[in-house]
Design an enzyme around this catalytic site. Structure first.
Site, short mmCIF file in Angstrom:
data_model
loop_
_atom_site.label_atom_id
_atom_site.label_comp_id
_atom_site.label_asym_id
_atom_site.label_seq_id
_atom_site.Cartn_x
_atom_site.Cartn_y
_atom_site.Cartn_z
CB SER A 179 -0.94 -0.05 1.21
OG SER A 179 -1.87 1.00 1.20
CE LYS A 203 -4.90 -2.25 0.42
NZ LYS A 203 -5.05 -0.80 0.11
CG ASP A 233 7.92 4.75 -11.04
OD1 ASP A 233 8.54 3.68 -11.28
OD2 ASP A 233 6.68 4.81 -11.00
#
Length: 562
Positions: free
Chosen positions: A298, A323, A309
């Protein structure tokens, strides 16, 4: 003229197709509304008839509550109903706060009683002198000796500032003791430990993303910089997540203001949201390694995935949970609540890392295979994939725990609770122990533990034995067991475990496990984490990487393929 007529026919066809599309959509929506109304009417009528004519009187809270939970059970496991009696649990999940005594309790299988497992540092339980192993007898006039953990827990919790008398029995002395305890707001400790490592490496361990945790991480990071940290290990292993906004604010410590960290996209527009960093960062250049594992989920995945990223940190460890769904609390009538999944989240590369498809209901778990995942790129052009969690930049497997260690330490197993009882007696005999980084169990103490385990008759059920039993069943069913009985007997003899031998074989792991449990009674969770770092394979690899700046840079900025 022919061209004009052809053009008019084409335009008429387009209009008819558009009209047909709108009509079909309107009809689908109308059918959906009808099905909703029909089935709600059926549910209402079924309950009315049951309530009127069923042989026994119905409890509407139980029966309708079961119906609601069954309905939600056809969705994902994160959409949950909280009646008024359980809304405190939802608030605790969101805020990390509750009012009580500040201690973990557990059911002692041999005693058939609920006992104190671990008091929290500087909380009512530890401040009045409750210790690991204390057997809970009563709260005020309410006897608790025949109750389960949830029942006892509900009586220990209450409104902050209220007091009660807790009666316990100390197993090492047999003495019954009474403590007057005043409940207070307990905030689950999300940042249990941070500190400096060799080579000017800072270390921060975050266990959950509850309200306010970003401020705590910021304070810790600033303090580490003041103490000379030139690189950082941010440990998100076993962090199940929490607040999305806290994740964004933590990422903001290391990336500039105004950068998109995560986007929520749902079925309805009001569920969509874009989260950007809001303030100036603390440090945008310090090398960072983020540690993750299969229990990193999460908000932890938003943090680690966003930093990956943006090529702002090296993610290390094992693949995360996966998740990619977002929930919001919704107020219902009569003080009830609904925690509902309203959207998926997408991190800066544009990927969603949800690993399981719940389209056919909670009982249907379809893991998205790697072959069906899509490729995305990081800021510097590295390839990353959606689906299946965050794949680390550097994969480092954690040490595994042998079966005997698992069964000795597991709560609620049909064991003799021999490890728990040994630790309780050890604590009673030792008022103090060495600091966490220096504490070691003596050879004599470990030998005493081994003898106690052997004499207790402790047994455990290894995976190989279970599989062997299944093989025997299959052999008997297929009628070739008698023919191969000698081979089966020989294999069974080899699979029978010798507890004494297993204790010697896994002594190193068992020592660490015992030391960790003992340390928690004196130095709480911060001490456990500090001590555990001595033997942490993944941490050592993170430290090695941070002390190899060229290798660190190559991971985040690989040379372009020629």
């Amino acid at each position: 003229m022919c061209q004009v007529m052809a053009k008019m026919k084409w335009m008429l066809s387009v209009c008819l197709l558009a009209s047909f599309g709108l009509t079909a959509h309107a009809q689908t929506a109308k059918n959906h509304r009808f099905e909703v109304a029909k089935n709600l009417d059926l549910f209402n009528n079924i309950y009315k008839n049951l309530d009127l004519m069923y042989v026994d009187t119905l409890n509407p809270v139980d029966v309708i509550g079961t119906g609601i939970r069954a309905m939600l059970g056809s969705l994902d496991p994160y959409t949950e109903y909280y009646p008024e009696s359980e809304t405190k649990n939802l608030r605790m999940m969101i805020t990390g706060k509750y009012a009580g005594i500040g201690a973990v309790i557990r059911y002692h299988q041999r005693l058939k009683r609920v006992v104190i497992d671990e008091p929290y540092a500087d909380m009512p339980a530890s401040l009045v002198g409750l210790k690991k192993g204390d057997i809970i007898l009563s709260v005020d006039d309410t006897l608790l000796t025949d109750k389960d953990v949830s029942y006892v827990s509900s009586h220990l919790r209450g409104d902050p500032g209220t007091s009660f008398v807790l009666k316990v029995k100390r197993p090492t002395t047999g003495k019954e003791m009474k403590f007057k305890i005043t409940r207070k707001n307990i905030k689950l400790l999300e940042l249990a430990y941070y500190g400096m490592r060799q080579g000017n490496i800072g270390y921060i361990n975050l266990s959950q993303f509850t309200e306010g945790c970003a401020k705590e991480v910021r304070k810790a990071f600033v303090d580490l910089k003041k103490r000379g940290a030139t690189s950082l290990i941010f440990d998100l292993r076993n962090n199940g997540g929490g607040s999305e906004m806290e994740a964004v604010d933590i990422v903001n410590l290391w990336v500039p203001k105004g950068v998109t960290v995560v986007e929520n996209r749902g079925k309805v527009k009001r569920a969509d949201r874009v989260y950007k960093t809001r303030v100036e960062p603390v440090d945008t250049v310090m090398p960072i390694v983020v540690l993750v594992n299969g229990a990193t989920a999460s908000a932890s995945e938003i943090t680690s995935g966003a930093l990956q990223d943006m090529d702002r940190a090296v993610v290390m460890g094992s693949r995360t949970y996966g998740k990619g769904l977002v929930q919001i609390p919704i107020d219902l009538p009569y003080n009830a609540n609904l925690k509902m999944t309203t959207s998926k989240y997408y991190i800066p590369s544009g990927r969603c890392i949800q690993a399981i498809n719940y389209k056919r209901g909670r009982g249907y778990k379809e893991h998205i295979p790697d072959s069906l995942t899509k490729v995305f790129t990081t800021l510097h052009g590295r390839e990353v994939r959606d689906g299946g969690g965050i794949q680390p930049d550097v994969e480092v497997k954690a040490d595994t725990i042998p079966n005997i260690a698992f069964y000795l330490s597991a709560s609620g197993q049909d064991s003799t609770e021999v490890m728990f009882d040994y630790i309780v007696e050890y604590i009673a005999k030792h008022p103090t122990i060495a600091p966490p980084a220096e504490f070691h169990l003596s050879d004599a103490d470990f030998e005493e533990f081994k003898q106690r385990v052997v004499k207790s008759g402790f047994t455990y059920d290894p995976v190989s034995k279970k599989q062997f039993d299944e093989l025997v069943k299959a052999a008997k069913f297929e009628d070739y067991y008698q023919e191969a009985k000698a081979e089966f007997d020989a294999l069974e003899a080899k699979l029978k475990h010798n507890v004494a031998q297993e204790l010697n074989k896994h002594e190193k792991t068992l020592r660490r496990l015992l030391e960790s449990e003992i340390i928690s009674a004196y130095y709480y969770q911060s001490g456990v984490i500090e001590a555990g770092l001595k033997h942490d394979t993944q941490l050592k690899e993170a430290e090695r990487l941070l002390l190899s700046p060229d290798e660190y840079r190559r991971i985040l900025r690989p040379e372009s393929k020629k």
